[in-house]
Write a protein that holds these residues in place. Structure first.
Motif, PDB file in Angstrom:
ATOM      1  N   GLN A 161     -10.673  -4.294  -3.947  1.00  0.00           N
ATOM      2  CA  GLN A 161     -10.569  -3.526  -2.832  1.00  0.00           C
ATOM      3  C   GLN A 161      -9.469  -3.996  -1.549  1.00  0.00           C
ATOM      4  O   GLN A 161      -8.953  -3.337  -1.034  1.00  0.00           O
ATOM      5  CB  GLN A 161     -11.867  -3.400  -2.125  1.00  0.00           C
ATOM      6  N   ARG A 162      -9.446  -5.187  -1.708  1.00  0.00           N
ATOM      7  CA  ARG A 162      -8.382  -6.001  -0.474  1.00  0.00           C
ATOM      8  C   ARG A 162      -6.937  -6.197  -0.935  1.00  0.00           C
ATOM      9  O   ARG A 162      -6.235  -6.569   0.006  1.00  0.00           O
ATOM     10  CB  ARG A 162      -9.187  -7.448   0.127  1.00  0.00           C
ATOM     11  N   THR A 163      -6.802  -5.913  -2.202  1.00  0.00           N
ATOM     12  CA  THR A 163      -5.687  -6.227  -2.932  1.00  0.00           C
ATOM     13  C   THR A 163      -4.576  -5.389  -1.962  1.00  0.00           C
ATOM     14  O   THR A 163      -3.396  -5.947  -1.602  1.00  0.00           O
ATOM     15  CB  THR A 163      -5.335  -5.792  -4.187  1.00  0.00           C
ATOM     16  N   PRO A 164      -4.485  -4.031  -1.718  1.00  0.00           N
ATOM     17  CA  PRO A 164      -3.524  -3.452  -0.993  1.00  0.00           C
ATOM     18  C   PRO A 164      -3.157  -3.995   0.423  1.00  0.00           C
ATOM     19  O   PRO A 164      -2.157  -4.287   0.760  1.00  0.00           O
ATOM     20  CB  PRO A 164      -4.210  -1.929  -0.804  1.00  0.00           C
ATOM     21  N   PHE A 165      -4.256  -4.456   1.236  1.00  0.00           N
ATOM     22  CA  PHE A 165      -4.027  -4.984   2.410  1.00  0.00           C
ATOM     23  C   PHE A 165      -3.420  -6.483   2.331  1.00  0.00           C
ATOM     24  O   PHE A 165      -2.550  -6.736   2.862  1.00  0.00           O
ATOM     25  CB  PHE A 165      -5.500  -5.241   3.171  1.00  0.00           C
ATOM     26  N   ILE A 166      -3.955  -7.073   1.189  1.00  0.00           N
ATOM     27  CA  ILE A 166      -3.338  -8.554   0.819  1.00  0.00           C
ATOM     28  C   ILE A 166      -1.840  -8.384   0.521  1.00  0.00           C
ATOM     29  O   ILE A 166      -0.846  -9.240   1.306  1.00  0.00           O
ATOM     30  CB  ILE A 166      -4.117  -9.343  -0.124  1.00  0.00           C
ATOM     31  N   LEU A 186     -19.536 -13.400  -9.293  1.00  0.00           N
ATOM     32  CA  LEU A 186     -18.210 -13.114  -9.721  1.00  0.00           C
ATOM     33  C   LEU A 186     -17.696 -11.941  -9.845  1.00  0.00           C
ATOM     34  O   LEU A 186     -16.496 -11.405  -9.473  1.00  0.00           O
ATOM     35  CB  LEU A 186     -17.971 -13.791 -11.381  1.00  0.00           C
ATOM     36  N   LEU A 187     -18.515 -11.065 -10.368  1.00  0.00           N
ATOM     37  CA  LEU A 187     -18.030  -9.346 -10.409  1.00  0.00           C
ATOM     38  C   LEU A 187     -18.069  -8.950  -9.214  1.00  0.00           C
ATOM     39  O   LEU A 187     -17.030  -8.026  -8.720  1.00  0.00           O
ATOM     40  CB  LEU A 187     -19.154  -8.564 -11.258  1.00  0.00           C
ATOM     41  N   SER A 188     -19.002  -9.281  -8.059  1.00  0.00           N
ATOM     42  CA  SER A 188     -18.741  -8.482  -6.862  1.00  0.00           C
ATOM     43  C   SER A 188     -17.502  -9.255  -6.139  1.00  0.00           C
ATOM     44  O   SER A 188     -17.005  -8.562  -5.360  1.00  0.00           O
ATOM     45  CB  SER A 188     -20.011  -9.095  -6.009  1.00  0.00           C
ATOM     46  N   SER A 189     -17.119 -10.549  -6.327  1.00  0.00           N
ATOM     47  CA  SER A 189     -16.100 -11.329  -5.776  1.00  0.00           C
ATOM     48  C   SER A 189     -14.836 -10.494  -6.242  1.00  0.00           C
ATOM     49  O   SER A 189     -13.742 -10.259  -5.525  1.00  0.00           O
ATOM     50  CB  SER A 189     -15.902 -12.590  -6.035  1.00  0.00           C
ATOM     51  N   LEU A 190     -14.636 -10.141  -7.556  1.00  0.00           N
ATOM     52  CA  LEU A 190     -13.438  -9.585  -8.036  1.00  0.00           C
ATOM     53  C   LEU A 190     -13.512  -8.095  -7.612  1.00  0.00           C
ATOM     54  O   LEU A 190     -12.212  -7.571  -7.165  1.00  0.00           O
ATOM     55  CB  LEU A 190     -13.553  -9.582  -9.904  1.00  0.00           C
ATOM     56  N   SER A 204       0.239  -7.490   3.591  1.00  0.00           N
ATOM     57  CA  SER A 204       0.310  -8.668   4.741  1.00  0.00           C
ATOM     58  C   SER A 204       1.352  -9.472   4.138  1.00  0.00           C
ATOM     59  O   SER A 204       2.306 -10.249   4.921  1.00  0.00           O
ATOM     60  CB  SER A 204      -1.146  -9.228   4.710  1.00  0.00           C
ATOM     61  N   LEU A 205       1.256  -9.770   2.845  1.00  0.00           N
ATOM     62  CA  LEU A 205       2.243 -10.785   2.064  1.00  0.00           C
ATOM     63  C   LEU A 205       3.612 -10.193   2.188  1.00  0.00           C
ATOM     64  O   LEU A 205       4.474 -11.046   2.713  1.00  0.00           O
ATOM     65  CB  LEU A 205       1.784 -10.920   0.632  1.00  0.00           C
ATOM     66  N   SER A 206       3.731  -8.891   2.076  1.00  0.00           N
ATOM     67  CA  SER A 206       5.103  -8.254   2.148  1.00  0.00           C
ATOM     68  C   SER A 206       5.626  -8.283   3.670  1.00  0.00           C
ATOM     69  O   SER A 206       6.741  -8.902   3.614  1.00  0.00           O
ATOM     70  CB  SER A 206       4.784  -6.703   1.828  1.00  0.00           C
ATOM     71  N   SER A 207       4.799  -8.082   4.809  1.00  0.00           N
ATOM     72  CA  SER A 207       5.293  -8.279   5.855  1.00  0.00           C
ATOM     73  C   SER A 207       5.615  -9.768   6.419  1.00  0.00           C
ATOM     74  O   SER A 207       6.546  -9.892   7.031  1.00  0.00           O
ATOM     75  CB  SER A 207       4.361  -7.694   7.000  1.00  0.00           C
ATOM     76  N   GLU A 208       5.018 -10.759   5.656  1.00  0.00           N
ATOM     77  CA  GLU A 208       5.181 -12.125   5.988  1.00  0.00           C
ATOM     78  C   GLU A 208       6.556 -12.406   5.353  1.00  0.00           C
ATOM     79  O   GLU A 208       7.355 -13.367   5.935  1.00  0.00           O
ATOM     80  CB  GLU A 208       4.205 -12.884   5.566  1.00  0.00           C
TER      81      GLU A 208
END
Length: 143
Positions: A43-48, A34-38, A51-55
């Motif tokens: 770490q991926r939040t900026p990319f996500i 769970l901690l590793s997934s969080l 990506s959402l913003s461009s969509e």
């Protein structure tokens, strides 16, 4: 250790403490996962978000395009309703319907020579000019 935790530990028997530790150890793998997934999500939040913003931006552009297209279609429908109310268009549509029935009933056919011969008829020339102009306007609206 805080006062509350030390009081809790003192109130537990050795067997209960061992049981609690055993359950915690059993769940460590899940907790680590769970901690590793969080951590990975953080770490991926900026990319996500990017990506959402461009969509969202792409969706807005498509919506504007479709909105402009819908306005054009509505304008075409309003124009068609206006034109269909005119007597000449009504006559033309009735003529098309009569021609359809006649060709279907008698199974009329024509050849290239028949088409060239028909081109001398002023009514055919007018109808053909109308069809060609309609196709031109349709084509230019597709740009």
């Amino acid at each position: 250790m805080s006062y509350h935790n030390s009081t809790l530990m003192e109130s537990l028997t050795v067997g209960e403490a061992n049981e609690q530790l055993s359950q915690l150890i059993d769940k460590l793998e899940v907790i680590n996962f769970l901690l590793s997934s969080l951590e990975e999500l953080m770490q991926r939040t900026p990319f996500i978000l990017e990506s959402l913003s461009s969509e969202v931006i792409r969706f807005r552009e498509k919506f504007r395009e479709s909105e402009d297209g819908m306005k054009g279609i509505l304008q075409l429908i309003y124009t068609a309703i206006d034109v269909l109310g005119k007597e000449n268009i009504s006559k033309a549509l009735n003529g098309v319907l009569e021609a359809y029935k006649e060709v279907k009933e008698h199974d009329y056919r024509t050849s290239i020579t028949g088409i060239v011969r028909a081109m001398t008829d002023p009514d055919i020339q007018r109808a053909l000019a109308f069809v060609l102009l309609a196709f031109k306007n349709i084509g230019s609206s597709m740009r």
